[in-house]
Scaffold this active site. Structure first.
Site, short mmCIF file in Angstrom:
data_model
loop_
_atom_site.label_atom_id
_atom_site.label_comp_id
_atom_site.label_asym_id
_atom_site.label_seq_id
_atom_site.Cartn_x
_atom_site.Cartn_y
_atom_site.Cartn_z
N HIS A 1 0.82 -1.28 -0.15
CA HIS A 1 0.20 -0.18 0.35
C HIS A 1 0.73 0.87 -0.15
O HIS A 1 2.27 1.25 -0.40
CB HIS A 1 -0.90 0.54 0.73
CG HIS A 1 -0.60 0.07 2.92
ND1 HIS A 1 0.09 -0.60 3.05
CD2 HIS A 1 0.17 1.01 3.08
CE1 HIS A 1 0.59 -0.60 4.12
NE2 HIS A 1 1.12 1.12 4.66
N HIS B 1 4.18 6.89 3.67
CA HIS B 1 5.04 5.99 4.15
C HIS B 1 4.85 5.06 3.18
O HIS B 1 3.24 5.10 2.25
CB HIS B 1 5.46 5.19 5.25
CG HIS B 1 4.03 4.42 5.65
ND1 HIS B 1 3.45 5.00 6.46
CD2 HIS B 1 3.14 2.54 5.38
CE1 HIS B 1 2.07 3.60 6.88
NE2 HIS B 1 2.34 3.03 6.07
N GLU C 1 7.74 1.11 5.01
CA GLU C 1 7.15 -0.27 5.62
C GLU C 1 7.86 -1.62 4.83
O GLU C 1 7.54 -1.64 3.55
CB GLU C 1 5.82 0.06 6.53
CG GLU C 1 5.65 -1.35 7.22
CD GLU C 1 3.76 -0.86 7.74
OE1 GLU C 1 2.88 -0.01 6.63
OE2 GLU C 1 3.03 -1.87 8.26
#
Lengths: 134, 134
Positions: free
Chosen positions: A7, A79, A130
């Site tokens: 994502h 992020h 991440e």
């Protein structure tokens, strides 16, 4: 090592207006808001055919995105998340190459119920990355 | 209306080092550098299973990413690109809802040889959004 782009996370000040923007103006499929008190955010998932956009609104006093929104009044990309098969192997490979893992260095359970780590933006082209175990 | 996430573009100061980071440290498949003098960038494509990351280094005196890199010394995410089926219909729908299209408002031919438009970050959660006709 890295696999799918899981994502892209966008920090927003007004989740309702942001959801309407993606749903009505951009014509995307969006989820109901999902409070994640353990992560200090309320999330709306924008479901694209190949990946997700996550709209994150601060939740609670210690939200990890509050300071970001102080610096970025309009919101912004907070992020990006890449999937890995084995998060401990990924962490050890990255550390051996000098990359910094944020926090304790131990994976936490992320918003999708899977182990995650965050990597230092200064080591990754100014981008908070991440890693999520797929 | 929006379809696939076509790519996430990261502006970088040193394309060779950035390519090595994605190839060697993150273990991704990367392309050869591709100069795009008409767009003022040299591009390396990071091929993920479901989408692409584009690493953009300024090329020439008037690169559209030069100022971004002055403000973001480590680099950073410059824009995200969503696919649309019909870029003129998308533009007209967005304008009717008050969103601002950058430049002349007419699609240009982008780095993939397809018509593209950029939308104003202030209207899209602080995020520069490119639309590309799929």
């Amino acid at each position: 090592m890295i696999g799918r782009l899981n994502h892209v996370a966008i920090a927003v000040k007004d989740l309702e207006a942001s959801t309407a923007l993606y749903r009505d103006t951009l014509g995307a499929r969006v989820s109901q808001p999902q409070p994640e008190p353990e992560h200090g955010v309320t999330v709306v998932f924008v479901e694209l055919p190949n990946t997700k956009i996550e709209l994150l609104e601060p939740l609670g006093a210690d939200s990890p995105i509050a300071k970001f929104l102080e610096r970025n009044a309009d919101g912004g990309i907070h992020h990006i998340c890449y999937e890995v098969d084995d998060i401990l192997a990924a962490r050890d490979r990255l550390k051996a190459q000098g990359a910094r893992v944020l926090g304790s260095g131990e994976p936490r359970i992320g918003a999708h119920g899977k182990p995650v780590l965050f990597l230092h933006p200064k080591d990754f082209l100014g981008t908070l990355v991440e890693l999520e175990q797929a």
